[in-house]
Design a protein around this motif. Structure first.
Motif, PDB file in Angstrom:
ATOM      1  N   GLY A 155       0.792  -1.226   0.000  1.00  0.00           N
ATOM      2  CA  GLY A 155       0.000   0.000   0.000  1.00  0.00           C
ATOM      3  C   GLY A 155       0.823   1.274   0.000  1.00  0.00           C
ATOM      4  N   SER A 156       2.055   1.189   0.482  1.00  0.00           N
ATOM      5  CA  SER A 156       2.863   2.409   0.578  1.00  0.00           C
ATOM      6  C   SER A 156       4.331   2.056   0.751  1.00  0.00           C
ATOM      7  N   THR A 187       2.352   6.770  -1.365  1.00  0.00           N
ATOM      8  CA  THR A 187       1.250   5.820  -1.446  1.00  0.00           C
ATOM      9  C   THR A 187       1.238   5.140  -2.811  1.00  0.00           C
ATOM     10  N   PHE A 225       4.808  -1.083   3.435  1.00  0.00           N
ATOM     11  CA  PHE A 225       3.667  -1.403   4.283  1.00  0.00           C
ATOM     12  C   PHE A 225       2.581  -2.130   3.504  1.00  0.00           C
ATOM     13  N   ARG A 235      -1.070  -3.428   2.491  1.00  0.00           N
ATOM     14  CA  ARG A 235      -2.420  -2.867   2.454  1.00  0.00           C
ATOM     15  C   ARG A 235      -3.405  -3.997   2.739  1.00  0.00           C
ATOM     16  N   GLU A 250      -6.936  -0.590   5.276  1.00  0.00           N
ATOM     17  CA  GLU A 250      -6.070  -0.058   6.313  1.00  0.00           C
ATOM     18  C   GLU A 250      -4.624  -0.489   6.094  1.00  0.00           C
ATOM     19  N   MET A 251      -3.715   0.212   6.781  1.00  0.00           N
ATOM     20  CA  MET A 251      -2.295  -0.074   6.653  1.00  0.00           C
ATOM     21  C   MET A 251      -1.922  -1.242   7.550  1.00  0.00           C
ATOM     22  N   GLY A 300       3.332   1.290  10.906  1.00  0.00           N
ATOM     23  CA  GLY A 300       2.822   2.052   9.767  1.00  0.00           C
ATOM     24  C   GLY A 300       2.203   3.374  10.196  1.00  0.00           C
ATOM     25  N   GLU A 301       1.386   3.344  11.263  1.00  0.00           N
ATOM     26  CA  GLU A 301       0.784   4.577  11.776  1.00  0.00           C
ATOM     27  C   GLU A 301       1.868   5.545  12.247  1.00  0.00           C
ATOM     28  N   LYS A 341       3.916   6.959   8.970  1.00  0.00           N
ATOM     29  CA  LYS A 341       3.061   7.863   8.204  1.00  0.00           C
ATOM     30  C   LYS A 341       2.766   9.128   9.012  1.00  0.00           C
TER      31      LYS A 341
END
Length: 665
Positions: free
Chosen positions: A77-78, A153, A186, A188, A193-194, A405-406, A409
């Motif tokens: 995802g990123s 992203t 990361f 997805r 969600e991550m 991830g949170e 980011k």
């Protein structure tokens, strides 16, 4: 000073300060929802450093290439990159972060087929690989990331490979190279969600680089995925009053030197990893890994009796934790509800065993499974049982724990807010200083105006009083002149008329004295009125008044006046004026009273810058050296000595038109 227009602010300082304070509060509220930013430089395991490229190594205009390979098409995802920091340089400034680069991803897609003429297009049943661009910073320099990660992203693709290419751009004192501290990929999740950082899923991911400067323990390609990065701990700004778990044991209170924890997740869960958080040392002691256990044994089972179980054993756990970071134990997706953790080889502090942990976090795909779960302990003194739930409360060091991830980011999102906050706070300091200085200047100006106003009012009052006094003085002198002067004139006139009818010589002389006194009083009164009317007395005016006095006192006598034409227009000091008038008054009085003169000559001249006044008559004369009981001549000499000691007053006796007379010079 920074222009207010740069921040779209009012120029009026109070409004400007209010705007800045409101924006500062808004920024702080937004930052409170993001991860804590507490960067700390690392002394080793700095990350990846490319080699120093030469022109021979350039391929298609690119000097370096970094590729992430996935063993299967993955829902990436990123992508995120953390800058490296050079511990040899002061401050947390990025070291050799690439200024120009491009990131592409090889993704799984479907091929469109159809008839261009009819416009009917359908998906081919065959899957194809294609490259899509994730980020392109080839035309301009990438902004300085500071002590923050950068985050990109990826759209809804299945990714097989991610490639970053760095062109031939001069870096760092002329070298063609770049460096990175860490790289993240990361997952997805299906709900969008991550998820986890797939770079920790070895061997699911593999990193290849076109070149590398391998200098362990500082630089190596493996350090791109070791989790060691100088961003601090993955914690939010959200705080909690709870402390980390910390227990001290007496030697007899710990059985077999071990502590056993039993966690119940509530249902069978697929477990990807278990993270052990070191506790924060008490009293802000600079001691990393304070109370961290030396040996850890993890048992995972679907049943509470642990009849079937997976066992993971970690020896010398403290040595596996890098720079007070987390200890992450990979569990390979084991399924279980119950987790039994045995902690041994405890630290020793003051001759007693002690145990410190911030959190035990059970997670899979970036989701925390253990938060708030049931946990019991054996081997821990009863006085510490109330602390055991701290191990699964989702907080460490009084801050909320974030997924990786949170965290990454959030740090990337935090960078522009921190930069804006620094700008606002700097501008706020300038505006507040400016306003304080302006208030000080306004206060000083106000005080000056107030003092000036008070002085002006006081001066106005004094001026009014002076004018009132002057008006009163003028009124009094006019009244004296009009009433007393008129009366004195009448007395003099009546005395002169009466003298003509008096036959007795003694009485006639008395009447003459009365007339003379009236004329002198009237002349003195006129002089008083004149002096009151004048702000300053000039010599020509004074001499004119002296002549007028002579004419009034010597009425009936032939008077000849000779005044010099070159008399200077200078001011006469009050003390000289007084003595000169009194001396002259006495001389004229004597001439009228005692000389019996019929002709008088008054001569005023300027000789060698000296004022010479000569009063001569044809009267009987007198011997100035002869002694007598009067005070007139003595007083005249004293006044002359006071007013002009170098010249004085001289008396003589000479002939005036053939007759004896008096001369005052």
């Amino acid at each position: 000073m920074r222009e207010a227009s740069a921040l779209h602010l009012s120029q009026w300082p109070p409004t400007r300060i209010q705007q800045l304070e409101v924006e500062q509060e808004q920024l702080l509220q937004r930052l409170a929802l993001l991860p804590k930013h507490d960067p700390k430089p690392l002394l080793d395991r700095l990350g990846y450093h490319s080699s120093f490229a030469s022109s021979d190594s350039f391929t298609n205009g690119f000097s370096h290439e970094l590729v992430i390979n996935y063993t299967y098409y993955s829902a990436v995802g990123s992508i995120a990159m953390a800058p490296a920091f050079n511990p040899a340089k002061a401050g947390l400034r990025p070291y050799a972060f690439p200024k120009r680069f491009r990131i592409d991803a090889q993704v799984l897609g479907r091929r469109w087929v159809g008839d261009e003429a009819t416009g009917n297009w359908v998906h081919d049943t065959h899957l194809t690989n294609q490259w899509v661009e994730i980020a392109n910073w080839l035309e301009e320099d990438f902004p300085d990331p500071g002590a923050y990660p950068v985050f990109f992203t990826i759209n809804d693709y299945k990714v097989k490979q991610v490639r970053m290419m760095v062109p031939m751009v001069m870096e760092e004192e002329g070298g063609l190279y770049y460096a990175l501290g860490e790289i993240y990929s990361f997952l997805r999740l299906k709900n969008g969600e991550m998820g986890d950082n797939m770079m920790a899923w070895w061997p699911v991911t593999e990193i290849q680089v076109s070149d590398s400067l391998s200098v362990p323990p500082l630089w190596d390609t493996a350090y791109l995925r070791d989790g060691a990065v100088g961003f601090g701990h993955p914690l939010s700004e959200e705080t909690d009053a709870g402390e980390d778990f910390m227990a001290t044991f007496e030697p007899q209170e710990i059985a077999n030197g071990q502590v056993e924890l039993l966690m119940d997740l509530g249902m069978d869960q697929k477990i990807g990893r278990i993270e052990f958080w070191p506790a924060e040392a008490p009293e802000q002691m600079a001691v990393p890994m304070f109370g961290f256990p030396g040996d850890i044994i993890i048992e995972i089972s679907p049943d509470s009796e642990f009849k079937t179980r997976e066992i993971i054993e970690v020896k010398d756990a403290g040595k596996m934790v890098f720079h007070d970071d987390l200890l992450t134990v990979i569990c390979k997706g084991y399924v279980g509800r119950y987790i039994r953790i045995s902690l041994g080889n405890l630290s020793d502090y003051g001759g007693k065993p002690f145990l410190g942990l911030g959190e035990i976090c059970v997670a899979e795909y970036g989701k925390m499974l253990s938060k708030g779960c049931k946990v019991t302990a054996r081997g821990i003194p009863e006085r510490y049982h109330l602390q055991v739930p701290r191990l699964v409360d989702g907080y460490s060091r009084r801050c909320r724990i974030l997924s990786e991830g949170e965290w990454i980011k959030g740090l990337a999102l935090r960078r522009p807010l921190d930069q804006r906050l620094a700008l606002v706070q700097a501008e706020l300091v300038v505006a507040q200083d400016w306003w304080r200085n302006l208030q000080l200047r306004l206060s000083i100006a106000g005080i000056v105006v107030l003092v000036g106003s008070l002085l002006g009012i006081l001066g106005g009052v004094l001026l009014q009083r002076r004018q009132a006094l002057k008006k009163l003085k003028y009124s009094i002198t006019r009244d004296l002149h009009d009433e007393v002067g008129s009366s004195l004139g009448s007395i003099s006139l009546m005395a002169d008329q009466l003298r003509a009818f008096v036959a007795d010589d003694h009485l006639k002389e008395d009447v003459f004295d009365l007339s003379l006194l009236a004329r002198e009083a009237c002349a003195s009164l006129r002089e008083v009125v004149w002096v009151v009317d004048q702000d300053r007395i000039l010599l020509p005016e004074l001499l004119k008044k002296m002549v007028e006095r002579t004419e009034r006192i010597l009425s009936g006598t032939t008077l000849t006046v000779d005044i010099a034409q070159d008399c200077p227009d200078v001011e006469v000091p009050l003390v000289y004026k007084r003595h000169l008038l009194m001396l002259f008054k006495e001389a004229v009085h004597n001439c009228a009273r005692h000389a019996g003169a019929t002709r008088v000559t008054l001569s005023i001249a300027i000789e060698n810058e000296l004022l010479v006044i000569t009063l001569a008559d044809d009267g009987c004369g007198f011997d100035p050296n002869a002694t007598n009981g009067g005070w007139g001549v003595k007083n005249m000499r004293k006044r002359a000595d006071v007013s002009c000691p170098d010249i004085g007053c001289h008396f003589g006796k000479e002939k005036v038109q053939g007759e004896d007379g008096n001369t005052l010079q």
